[in-house]
Scaffold this motif. Structure first.
Motif, PDB file in Angstrom:
ATOM      1  N   GLN A   1      13.240 -14.482  33.500  1.00 46.32           N
ATOM      2  CA  GLN A   1      13.615 -14.172  34.870  1.00 46.32           C
ATOM      3  C   GLN A   1      14.727 -13.124  34.927  1.00 46.32           C
ATOM      4  OE1 GLN A   1      12.378 -15.377  38.108  1.00 46.32           O
ATOM      5  NE2 GLN A   1      13.503 -13.467  38.398  1.00 46.32           N
ATOM      6  N   GLN A   2      15.696 -13.239  34.013  1.00 44.93           N
ATOM      7  CA  GLN A   2      16.795 -12.269  33.976  1.00 44.93           C
ATOM      8  C   GLN A   2      16.295 -10.885  33.601  1.00 44.93           C
ATOM      9  OE1 GLN A   2      19.114 -14.449  31.127  1.00 44.93           O
ATOM     10  NE2 GLN A   2      20.333 -15.506  32.690  1.00 44.93           N
ATOM     11  N   LEU A   3      15.379 -10.827  32.656  1.00 47.29           N
ATOM     12  CA  LEU A   3      14.823  -9.538  32.261  1.00 47.29           C
ATOM     13  C   LEU A   3      13.938  -8.965  33.368  1.00 47.29           C
ATOM     14  CD1 LEU A   3      14.594  -7.412  30.060  1.00 47.29           C
ATOM     15  CD2 LEU A   3      12.734  -8.734  29.051  1.00 47.29           C
ATOM     16  N   ALA A   4      13.241  -9.837  34.074  1.00 46.59           N
ATOM     17  CA  ALA A   4      12.380  -9.374  35.174  1.00 46.59           C
ATOM     18  C   ALA A   4      13.189  -8.641  36.238  1.00 46.59           C
ATOM     19  CB  ALA A   4      11.637 -10.562  35.788  1.00 46.59           C
ATOM     20  N   ASN A   5      14.446  -9.054  36.431  1.00 45.88           N
ATOM     21  CA  ASN A   5      15.291  -8.417  37.445  1.00 45.88           C
ATOM     22  C   ASN A   5      15.625  -6.975  37.108  1.00 45.88           C
ATOM     23  OD1 ASN A   5      15.393 -10.765  38.976  1.00 45.88           O
ATOM     24  ND2 ASN A   5      17.244 -11.513  37.967  1.00 45.88           N
ATOM     25  N   VAL A   6      15.636  -6.631  35.825  1.00 48.39           N
ATOM     26  CA  VAL A   6      16.059  -5.289  35.429  1.00 48.39           C
ATOM     27  C   VAL A   6      14.883  -4.403  35.017  1.00 48.39           C
ATOM     28  CG1 VAL A   6      16.441  -5.735  32.956  1.00 48.39           C
ATOM     29  CG2 VAL A   6      17.891  -4.073  34.142  1.00 48.39           C
ATOM     30  N   LEU A   7      13.693  -4.992  34.821  1.00 47.50           N
ATOM     31  CA  LEU A   7      12.542  -4.193  34.408  1.00 47.50           C
ATOM     32  C   LEU A   7      12.216  -3.050  35.366  1.00 47.50           C
ATOM     33  CD1 LEU A   7       9.981  -6.714  32.864  1.00 47.50           C
ATOM     34  CD2 LEU A   7      11.255  -4.898  31.712  1.00 47.50           C
TER      35      LEU A   7
END
Length: 375
Positions: free
Chosen positions: A213-219
């Motif tokens: 979820q954290q990585l999805a925010n910055v993708l």
């Protein structure tokens, strides 16, 4: 403006001093001054005096000891393949408008992923600068960051890039540090510098510290860097390929929610759209595994070739021929073929050989080195 330039100059001066005092610390590699030093660094073995007897004071020779504490990453098939693939991708991405793809370095902990990531970045920058007939002022071909300590917010990721570029304002006192609650948004200056400095490659290490979820925010931001600025990205970390796959699914779901709600009734009467593979399912992945030492001659040759490369890097007065290779089976048994453990044992054994005066690596030095690994 004058104040910011003075702060930047002070920061670079401090970094240069750090590089002089402790050149192998990882921190400077995540800042432009330190990374540039790493790219230009030539690690040469200490010169041995003529004859087989060590020079006086050899046991406390800090240059020789420091050299053997940090042996270079010896070439392996995976390293060579990855370097060639990434350099080719960087050149291809800079010359096309579509088809840009990320790369991933994945594998168990201790297999040398970070070493490979940095070696690839250094090779890519050297290739880029060679194609430009040397280093140009105000250009930053490669940016090297690590996953932020708190990867929840996108601004924290961009802060890592800003720190590398030297754009983040430094706190002036401990009180100011304690007052900081969250990072400032430096997106606009970061984007501007990346574009004007012609950045071509972004290295992102320790991606396993982030949740999907954290990585999805910055993708979406990484997509922006890739699609608009043509910057190639390399994600590195244990489980990185699976993590990116999950994050990409989440990122897609997050952006489709409102659209799905709006078109739900319309789509109810339509045939389902063909299912496309996830972008990350097609990602080029370099897998690093523990070096094998099986019964097949090819596997044994790989491990012995790595040991031979380490032997060539050692600078010991009485080093016997095939000093490491003759103990291949035992070294593999004690390290499991994990590159990190193998490098540690060899470099520790070399330091022990210098300090003891043996100037050779035998089972005695290997025993002493592996004893420090613990049970």
């Amino acid at each position: 403006m004058k104040a910011s330039v003075e702060l930047r100059d002070k920061r670079e001066a401090r970094l240069r001093q750090q590089l002089k005092d402790t050149p192998m610390r990882p921190l400077p590699l995540f800042q432009l001054t330190g990374w540039t030093h790493f790219v230009d660094e030539e690690v040469n073995p200490p010169v041995l005096a003529s004859g087989s007897s060590p020079a006086q004071g050899r046991k406390t020779d800090e240059q020789a000891i420091s050299y053997h504490r940090h042996l270079r990453m010896v070439p392996t098939d995976a390293m060579t393949h990855m370097q060639q693939a990434v350099v080719e991708a960087v050149h291809r991405n800079s010359g096309c408008r579509e088809g840009l793809m990320d790369h991933v370095i994945d594998g168990p902990t201790g297999t040398g992923k970070t070493c490979l990531l940095r070696a690839v970045g250094r090779t890519a920058q050297q290739e880029i600068e060679a194609a430009r007939n040397g280093r140009r002022p105000n250009t930053i071909p490669v940016v090297h960051i690590t996953t932020p300590a708190d990867p929840e917010l996108r601004v924290n990721w961009i802060w890592e890039i800003g720190s590398y570029l030297g754009l983040n304002p430094e706190p002036k006192s401990l009180a100011e540090v304690l007052e900081m609650r969250r990072h400032q948004d430096v997106t606009l200056p970061v984007n501007y510098v990346l574009e004007t400095a012609q950045t071509r490659l972004l290295l992102i290490d320790d991606i396993n510290r982030a949740l999907p979820q954290q990585l999805a925010n910055v993708l979406p931001y990484f997509d922006y860097l890739r699609d608009k600025l043509g910057i190639s990205l390399i994600f590195c970390g244990t489980g990185a390929s699976h993590l990116l796959h999950q994050a990409r699914i989440l990122a897609g779901d997050l952006t489709r929610v409102s659209e799905e709600n709006r078109l739900r009734l319309q789509q109810a009467d339509r045939p389902p759209a063909p299912v496309s593979p996830s972008p990350t399912a097609l990602l080029p992945v370099t897998w690093l595994h523990p070096l094998p030492l099986g019964t097949e001659a090819k596997e044994q040759e790989v491990f012995r070739r790595v040991l031979a490369s380490f032997e060539a890097d050692l600078s010991l007065y009485r080093l016997e021929e095939h000093a490491l290779s003759q103990h291949a089976a035992e070294l593999h048994r004690r390290t499991g073929g994990y590159f990190k453990a193998l490098t540690y044992v060899i470099s520790t054994a070399a330091v022990i050989a210098i300090r003891s005066g043996s100037e050779n690596i035998t089972m005695k030095e290997i025993d002493a080195a592996t004893a420090q690994l613990g049970p």
